[in-house]
Design an enzyme around this catalytic site. Sequence first.
Site, PDB file in Angstrom:
ATOM      1  N   SER A 111       0.945  -1.280  -0.017  1.00  0.00           N
ATOM      2  CA  SER A 111       0.077  -0.063  -0.016  1.00  0.00           C
ATOM      3  C   SER A 111       0.760   1.025  -0.104  1.00  0.00           C
ATOM      4  O   SER A 111       1.534   1.433  -0.937  1.00  0.00           O
ATOM      5  CB  SER A 111      -0.990   0.039   1.259  1.00  0.00           C
ATOM      6  N   ASP A 169      -9.884  -4.795  -5.055  1.00  0.00           N
ATOM      7  CA  ASP A 169      -9.258  -3.790  -3.815  1.00  0.00           C
ATOM      8  C   ASP A 169     -10.290  -2.646  -4.165  1.00  0.00           C
ATOM      9  O   ASP A 169     -10.155  -1.773  -4.960  1.00  0.00           O
ATOM     10  CB  ASP A 169      -8.016  -3.384  -4.239  1.00  0.00           C
ATOM     11  N   HIS A 196      -7.656  -5.448  -0.256  1.00  0.00           N
ATOM     12  CA  HIS A 196      -6.699  -4.547  -0.017  1.00  0.00           C
ATOM     13  C   HIS A 196      -5.716  -5.389   1.150  1.00  0.00           C
ATOM     14  O   HIS A 196      -5.998  -5.259   2.240  1.00  0.00           O
ATOM     15  CB  HIS A 196      -7.049  -3.226   0.469  1.00  0.00           C
TER      16      HIS A 196
END
Length: 221
Positions: A111, A169, A196
């Site tokens: 991320s 996601d 995610h």
Amino acid sequence: MSHSFEKLRVLAIHGYAQSDVIFKSKLGSLRKGFKKEVEFTFLRAPHEVPMKSNFGTDGVEKGYGWWFNTEDHIFKAIVPSNLSVGFEDSTAVIEKAFQESGPFDGILGFSQGAAFAVLLCFMQQKNLLKIKFDFAIIISGFKSLCTPHTMYYDEKISIPSLHIYGEADQVISAAMAEEVSEMFVNKTTLTHVGGHYVPSKKEYYTEFIIKMLEHKNKKNA
């Protein structure tokens, strides 16, 4: 005579509002799965994330971030900004880790940590930092929309990379992750149907890790 077999040393860079501790537990099954092949070092970002203003909650667990795109320490990946508050502190943390705990063969980011890892690839290629690594694993990565980072994205990255992202996601869209993988020439891209998170299935990583391991041990032979 060849040297004894050496593990890959990988620097792990957590996501926004996570920590080294949280990330270590999230990578638990990967660490177990590659116990013989990989030694992970987990870094903590230098900036505490104010949970209330970022997420509207008072998180019991402390979370940390690599940079913010507002003065009052909020970060949103999909919001363009002229600021990258605290970014220099984070690159200093990376350089210090390489100095004190290195060398590292590769970096792994998730991320915001993946977006940071991508920037580190560019910065390394441009000789802007005192770091040296041979590959990158980018999980749910994205291109930073902070204006100060624009200058880094003007070429293609040549080191080998593995890109993994979720087709469902909701935080970092598959299109954003795909855009990042396009910046790398020597890449493997894998998707999963989920959201995610860091997929824990060993098979996502095996081929790439074995390849990097063989490369390292051939180099050292």
